[in-house]
Design a protein around this motif. Sequence first.
Motif, mmCIF file in Angstrom:
data_model
loop_
_atom_site.group_PDB
_atom_site.id
_atom_site.type_symbol
_atom_site.label_atom_id
_atom_site.label_comp_id
_atom_site.label_asym_id
_atom_site.label_seq_id
_atom_site.Cartn_x
_atom_site.Cartn_y
_atom_site.Cartn_z
ATOM 1 N N TYR A 1 0.837 -1.206 0.000
ATOM 2 C CA TYR A 1 0.000 0.000 0.000
ATOM 3 C C TYR A 1 0.869 1.251 0.000
ATOM 4 C CZ TYR A 1 -2.999 3.790 1.453
ATOM 5 O OH TYR A 1 -3.634 5.005 1.506
ATOM 6 N N ARG B 1 0.650 3.973 -2.890
ATOM 7 C CA ARG B 1 0.200 5.321 -2.558
ATOM 8 C C ARG B 1 1.224 6.366 -2.993
ATOM 9 N NH1 ARG B 1 1.742 8.607 1.457
ATOM 10 N NH2 ARG B 1 0.341 10.288 2.103
ATOM 11 N N SER C 1 -1.422 3.966 9.272
ATOM 12 C CA SER C 1 -2.399 4.982 9.674
ATOM 13 C C SER C 1 -2.953 5.731 8.468
ATOM 14 C CB SER C 1 -1.766 5.981 10.650
ATOM 15 O OG SER C 1 -0.821 6.819 9.990
ATOM 16 N N LEU C 2 -2.213 5.729 7.353
ATOM 17 C CA LEU C 2 -2.674 6.402 6.143
ATOM 18 C C LEU C 2 -3.820 5.642 5.477
ATOM 19 C CD1 LEU C 2 0.776 7.386 4.562
ATOM 20 C CD2 LEU C 2 -0.748 8.829 5.939
ATOM 21 N N ILE C 3 -3.929 4.357 5.776
ATOM 22 C CA ILE C 3 -5.019 3.542 5.225
ATOM 23 C C ILE C 3 -6.291 3.807 6.017
ATOM 24 C CG2 ILE C 3 -5.805 1.206 4.666
ATOM 25 C CD1 ILE C 3 -2.886 0.339 4.564
ATOM 26 N N SER C 4 -6.215 3.573 7.337
ATOM 27 C CA SER C 4 -7.345 3.852 8.229
ATOM 28 C C SER C 4 -6.918 3.610 9.667
ATOM 29 C CB SER C 4 -8.549 2.972 7.891
ATOM 30 O OG SER C 4 -8.357 1.664 8.391
ATOM 31 N N PRO C 5 -7.614 4.210 10.635
ATOM 32 C CA PRO C 5 -7.295 3.982 12.046
ATOM 33 C C PRO C 5 -7.433 2.511 12.437
ATOM 34 C CG PRO C 5 -8.693 5.917 11.801
ATOM 35 C CD PRO C 5 -8.661 5.237 10.465
ATOM 36 N N ILE C 6 -8.369 1.800 11.820
ATOM 37 C CA ILE C 6 -8.568 0.381 12.134
ATOM 38 C C ILE C 6 -7.362 -0.437 11.693
ATOM 39 C CG2 ILE C 6 -9.949 -1.676 11.621
ATOM 40 C CD1 ILE C 6 -12.388 0.129 11.394
ATOM 41 N N VAL C 7 -6.876 -0.163 10.476
ATOM 42 C CA VAL C 7 -5.690 -0.870 9.974
ATOM 43 C C VAL C 7 -4.486 -0.549 10.847
ATOM 44 C CG1 VAL C 7 -4.083 -1.080 8.035
ATOM 45 C CG2 VAL C 7 -6.543 -0.965 7.606
ATOM 46 N N GLN C 8 -4.389 0.686 11.293
ATOM 47 C CA GLN C 8 -3.299 1.087 12.184
ATOM 48 C C GLN C 8 -3.339 0.265 13.471
ATOM 49 O OE1 GLN C 8 -3.389 5.192 13.381
ATOM 50 N NE2 GLN C 8 -1.603 5.016 14.712
#
Length: 359
Positions: free
Chosen positions: A164, A168, A262-269
């Motif tokens: 990712y 990105r 964290s750039l993907i989403s808070p959940i992924v983080q």
Amino acid sequence: MATDSPTNINAFKIAATYIGTIVGAGFASGQEVLQFFSAFGLLGIWGIVLASALFFIFGYMILVIGRALSASAYVEVVRFSNGRWLGSLIDLIITIFLFGALAAMIAGSGAIFVEQFGLSSWWGTIFMAVVALFTVIRGIKGVINAISFVVPVLLVAVLFIAIYGIYRSPVTSADLELTTTLVGAAPNWFVAALNYASFNLVIAVAILAPIGPNAKNQSTLLWGALLGALGLGVGVVAIYFSVLSNITDVAHVEVPMIYIASLISPIVQLLFAVVLLSAVFSTAVSNLYGFVSRMTFVDQKHRIWLIVGTTFAAFIVSQVGFSTLVTYLYPAVGYGGFIFFAGLLYVWFFKRNEIKSVE
């Protein structure tokens, strides 16, 4: 500590255990890859190739020598390779490092709980100490099974985040130019690669040496070392390009891979924080088992108290802090590991008749 031996261990479990022993907090966080490889720009690729080759060559040597000696602890391999006096010095260095690295992993767990979960570091350090303690009490079979379960999930997660990050933000000439301003872990990519392989193999010898005698044959050791080295190489390459392509943002970040997640989403983080915790666990377990197995003067009946005492002592030392332990511990051991490398090479080329394993 349980006495059961994982006889006829297969190549996959050897590879998974090898990878799991090395992919601790520094690897999975991206910080080690940043300092040892990405900081040298495109030359870092050659460093990764060299380090991966060393992981295969020396990992295989340790496995074969351990098998030939029917080693139950790494000290037998170290003293056979480096002689009585020099071997004793290296043995002392490795033993101290295993304990220090265990304390560093426990401290690293505390840091993850603070930074990613918003909880007290006490919860993280206690959690890691307890989980590592009960895993090692089950013996080497428990250690291998636990790490073999963790490693595939860990590698998939690292590859996902890395891909990712590259997608990105592809690597640009500006990214490569920025690397010229960074200070790497060594004067150049060649020394950095040698040092990286060295301090990681110093950790790995503790778990690879006693695995050797439990493999079905020498071919299993060859494939286990090769798959382990390739797995580590692929993981490092993925993180390398991910960090390099986002170098502007992560050059001065403590945990680059968490930032990219964290750039993907808070959940992924949050999920990657759990993966990072599993990486810390795999290395902590390997270090604790290696340290305890070295204490051959303690009989089996009292071994459980040695495990408990070692874990408690490491927990106390961990309060010094993760970064402090890593800053002063890892580089010194990496350079000291060169002596061990030299001993392995000497034995491999001049004592071949003494290390021929029976197929």
